[in-house]
Design an enzyme around this catalytic site. Sequence first.
Site, PDB file in Angstrom:
ATOM      1  N   ASN A  46       0.762  -1.251   0.434  1.00 48.03           N
ATOM      2  CA  ASN A  46       0.021   0.216   0.162  1.00 48.03           C
ATOM      3  C   ASN A  46       1.040   1.482  -0.397  1.00 48.03           C
ATOM      4  O   ASN A  46       1.792   1.475   0.565  1.00 48.03           O
ATOM      5  CB  ASN A  46      -0.408  -0.046   1.693  1.00 48.03           C
ATOM      6  N   HIS A  91       1.652  13.404  13.364  1.00 45.47           N
ATOM      7  CA  HIS A  91       1.419  13.660  14.462  1.00 45.47           C
ATOM      8  C   HIS A  91      -0.408  12.602  15.034  1.00 45.47           C
ATOM      9  O   HIS A  91      -1.493  13.512  15.566  1.00 45.47           O
ATOM     10  CB  HIS A  91       1.128  14.570  15.544  1.00 45.47           C
ATOM     11  N   HIS A 142       8.860  19.949  17.655  1.00 51.65           N
ATOM     12  CA  HIS A 142       7.457  20.321  17.578  1.00 51.65           C
ATOM     13  C   HIS A 142       6.945  22.071  17.820  1.00 51.65           C
ATOM     14  O   HIS A 142       6.024  22.113  17.237  1.00 51.65           O
ATOM     15  CB  HIS A 142       6.734  18.916  17.648  1.00 51.65           C
TER      16      HIS A 142
HETATM   17 MN    MN Z   1       1.638  14.974  18.766  1.00 51.75          MN
END
Ligand code: MN
Length: 261
Positions: free
Chosen positions: A65, A72, A82
């Site tokens: 696939n 996230h 982040h």
């Molecule tokens: Mn996160």
Amino acid sequence: MKGQEVLGALTSGLGNGAVKVIDLTETLTPEYPVIELPPEFTQASPFQKKELSRYNEQGPAWYWNDITINEHTGTHFDAPIHWVSGKDLPNNSVDTIDPAHFIAPVCVVDCTKEVAADQDFILTRKHLEDWEAKHGRIPAGSWVFLRSDWRKVVSSDNPKNMREDGAHHPGPDAECVQFMVKDRDVLGFGTECVGTDHGQAFHFDPPLPCHLYMHGAGKYGLQCMTNLDRLPPTGAVIFSAPLKIEEGSGSPLRVLALVPA
Ligand code: MN
């Protein structure tokens, strides 16, 4: 004990069942809930899986696939990069973090009673100090996991527990996060909920303190975990190695715990 003996004891423990492997990961499906930001911000794409071939004309002997996924979504790891508070730290992205940090002990704080009574339960420094009075000091370099048995608390058709005013799920307040970061030097904070911060933490002072202070101090996050009810309060070891995405801010991953049988 020499290193070779330590590893030998571990593999024999895995072989004879004295050490069990617990999967703390949720299965990724296209329906897996994606975090929702206020409408003025860019939203994450849901997980998508497109079949390329399955033993057919497109590929007679193989099945595979193409997948599309946000960093996230699902059970996932948050790296310091982040958050804006961690953007200039060294080794702050998933490809540069010291891999030794991906194997670490965990302190599991059982908040199931509190969360069953209050879905907006706030974890405080006092709760952690009470936990330490029973189980000992949280060691430097260990994870702290908030156990809520969240899947039993919320309905399966609203796992993020969204209401008109946003998400409702437990998380730590700013003082609690500072205690974990500064006084205990933890590795990071983990939860079964959709984010490490409290569902209403946009309204906290400062907003989203778990992201702000954890990532600002080079600490990590784990969220959307399951099976935390199968972990002892202390003594489990967590394996949580994210994908090695260049400058990745996080990654879906398989989180495994080694526990004594
Ligand atoms: Mn996160």
